[in-house]
Design an enzyme around this catalytic site. Structure first.
Site, short mmCIF file in Angstrom:
data_model
loop_
_atom_site.label_atom_id
_atom_site.label_comp_id
_atom_site.label_asym_id
_atom_site.label_seq_id
_atom_site.Cartn_x
_atom_site.Cartn_y
_atom_site.Cartn_z
N LYS A 195 19.40 -33.84 -24.05
CA LYS A 195 18.88 -32.84 -23.70
C LYS A 195 20.04 -31.41 -23.65
CE LYS A 195 14.14 -33.70 -21.92
NZ LYS A 195 13.32 -33.18 -23.04
N ARG A 252 6.13 -41.59 -23.70
CA ARG A 252 4.89 -42.54 -24.49
C ARG A 252 5.39 -43.85 -24.29
NH1 ARG A 252 6.05 -39.11 -29.80
NH2 ARG A 252 6.61 -37.31 -28.05
N1 BES Z 1 9.65 -34.60 -20.45
C1 BES Z 1 9.75 -34.19 -21.81
C2 BES Z 1 8.70 -32.97 -22.26
C3 BES Z 1 8.75 -31.89 -21.67
C4 BES Z 1 9.33 -30.75 -22.16
C5 BES Z 1 8.34 -31.73 -20.28
C6 BES Z 1 9.31 -29.50 -21.50
C7 BES Z 1 8.15 -30.39 -19.56
C8 BES Z 1 8.78 -29.47 -20.19
C9 BES Z 1 9.43 -35.50 -22.86
O1 BES Z 1 9.94 -36.64 -22.69
C10 BES Z 1 10.32 -35.18 -24.39
O2 BES Z 1 11.49 -34.79 -24.22
N2 BES Z 1 9.61 -34.86 -25.33
C11 BES Z 1 10.30 -34.50 -26.75
C12 BES Z 1 9.57 -35.54 -27.58
C13 BES Z 1 10.20 -35.44 -29.09
C14 BES Z 1 11.73 -36.00 -29.03
C15 BES Z 1 9.58 -36.10 -30.06
C16 BES Z 1 9.96 -33.10 -26.92
O3 BES Z 1 8.94 -32.61 -26.68
O4 BES Z 1 10.98 -32.48 -27.34
ZN ZN Z 2 12.02 -36.89 -23.04
#
Ligand code: BES
Ligand code: ZN
Ligand code: ZN
Length: 500
Positions: free
Chosen positions: A273, A347
């Protein structure tokens, strides 16, 4: 915070808050002519209006309080139990801001009319007060803590009733459990890891004889074949765990399983991230913390219901041992998954947890809560969680519980057209959408992925990514962790007890 019910306004408290409906054109003259005149002057110079949420504070020699304030309540016909939470929350925040420690108000009495359920009114009052009185101040110095000191007493002027008193008792239980969840979510990742979460769950299990606990550690997870969950934790020095709390409150009825994403830190893994997205990722266990609270509430209220809180606990880190983008893992149910993106890890831990729970406990209902997608934050912001699934009656019940509790959920469509968007090319599934640019309908495709791990149970998925952690203050929930999902689940469970 102590909450008392008094027939009259309690003159011994620091602050007096009087609610004023739009219709009260005399500004409460019968209570105090002096105050009504001052309020009228304030309205004249646009310093106050009786619209909902507006506040005007003063000090009057004729009244025994350190401060006297009026709060606009808006139109009578629009006043409801959520507004009671908000109004009381605003009073708590204002009193804290003045560094005073108690108030009395007539607002609850003003909400009383024939159509208002007295128990719900009591619940809302306790929730508004106790949720607003929360602050995560444990790491502040004494001096800094003094400035954020919680209130010690609120005296509600009310004719009272048994149902109202019972509502206050229930609301307190719900709010206090929600605040424990908020503590867990606000704590940083160097404190809350899988072992800390296990310890918290053990506290719940040891407090109530109706609650049992089961923990699957790494060896058992390997033996059970939870390859998706193990893959996520591969780069972490904290151990992976599947912690299950089992509450037996009824001789009848199958389990309702509540599953919560428990990523104690989500760095994204090798799909790391970026700055501005990584900083708050210690909150990625908010789902697990919420389902733990739901079981605690059920046990405390002795709900006639059989419940599970299933918490897959992992950390998504970068290391030589971490999983690579492109890896293929095998989930508990035998399905293979290509890791299209290591950051779509929620997931992966939930799919093993769902399949394991269904196979081993045969629940009638499964509800998962997860800070699952950034797309949900974009779609709904903070003020509702996304909910999806295939069972309209369950979705409807969750929506109702969300509205009644003020902890809202909003349905996202689960259209047939999306159902193959997560199919893999080298394997059964990919954890990242393979259609379009990959991010379209990101919350829905994540839900679709999860749905492939549920066979018979009625299932709903609740995405709390936006609602679990606010970047702004609300009327009764301040900035930071909100405990999203706890009240919604508590209201849902109270509405769906077994009929014995
Ligand atoms: N934990 C994150 C989602 C999230 C984002 C929670 C902002 C709280 C605030 C999750 O694990 C994630 O990173 N999801 C990705 C999925 C994508 C790579 C398909 C996302 O939402 O960018
Ligand atoms: Zn994530
Ligand atoms: Zn995550």
């Amino acid at each position: 915070m102590k909450i008392t019910i008094t027939k009259d306004l309690d003159k011994a408290q620091d602050v007096l808050f009087l609610g004023l409906f739009e219709e009260e054109k005399d500004n409460g003259k019968s209570f105090s002519k002096e105050l009504a005149e001052e309020v009228e002057a304030a309205i004249g110079r646009k310093a106050f209006s009786r619209q909902f949420g507006e506040m005007y504070a003063t000090k009057l020699a004729a009244l025994p309080y350190k401060k006297v304030a009026v709060l606009g309540l808006g139109e009578k016909k629009d006043f409801n139990t959520e507004k009671v939470r908000q109004a009381l929350g605003k009073m708590v925040t204002a009193t804290k801001g003045w560094i005073l420690s108690s108030f009395t108000t007539n607002v609850v009495e003003k909400a009383r009319h024939d159509k208002v359920d007295q128990k719900l009114l009591g619940q809302s009052a306790a929730e508004g007060l106790l949720l607003a009185n929360y602050g995560f101040t444990k790491y502040f110095s004494k001096e800094k803590q003094e400035k954020k000191k919680p209130l010690s007493l609120v005296a509600l002027q009310s004719a009272g009733s048994d149902e109202f008193g019972e509502g206050l008792r229930i609301g307190r239980i719900i709010a206090e459990a929600t605040n424990v969840t908020r503590d867990l979510v606000n704590e940083p990742a160097n404190v809350v890891n899988s072992e800390y979460m296990e310890k918290m769950a053990r506290q719940v299990a040891s407090q109530y004889s109706s609650v049992k606990m089961k923990v699957l550690n790494k060896t058992e997870l390997e033996k059970e074949g939870m390859g998706a969950l193990l893959g996520v934790n591969a780069g972490s020095s904290n151990p992976p765990k599947l912690v299950i709390l089992e509450y037996n409150g009824s001789k009848k009825g199958k389990y309702t399983a509540l599953l919560g994403k428990g990523i104690t830190f989500d760095s994204g893994g090798y799909n790391l991230k970026p700055t501005k997205y990584i900083e708050d990722m210690a909150t990625d266990m908010a789902g697990a913390a919420a389902v733990m609270a739901a079981v605690k509430i059920a046990a405390e209220l002795k709900l006639k219901k059989n419940l599970l809180a299933v918490m897959p606990l992992c950390e998504n880190m970068v290391d030589a041992t971490a999983q690579h983008p492109g890896d293929i893992v095998r989930a508990y149910n035998g399905k293979t998954i290509e890791i299209g993106n290591t950051d779509a890890e929620g997931r992966l831990i939930l799919c093993d947890a769902l399949a394991y729970t269904e196979k081993n406990y045969n629940p009638e209902v499964m509800i998962d809560l997860a800070t699952l997608t950034g797309a949900c934050v974009v779609a709904l912001g903070y003020y509702a969680a996304g909910v999806m699934g295939k069972h309209d009656d369950l979705l409807h019940a969750l929506h109702e519980a969300g509205s009644a509790s003020g902890d809202r959920v909003w349905q996202l469509p689960f259209f047939e057209e999306y159902q193959d968007w997560m199919d893999g090319s080298k394997s059964d599934l990919n954890n990242n959408s393979q259609k379009g640019k990959g991010y379209e309908a990101g919350s829905i495709t994540a839900g679709v992925f999860l749905s492939k791990f549920v066979e018979k149970a009625k299932w709903a998925h609740v995405d709390i990514a936006g609602s679990a952690y606010w970047m702004v203050d609300g009327a009764y929930l301040n900035k930071g962790a909100t405990g999203s999902g706890v009240r919604m689940l508590a209201y849902y469970l109270m509405d769906n007890e077994e009929k014995e």
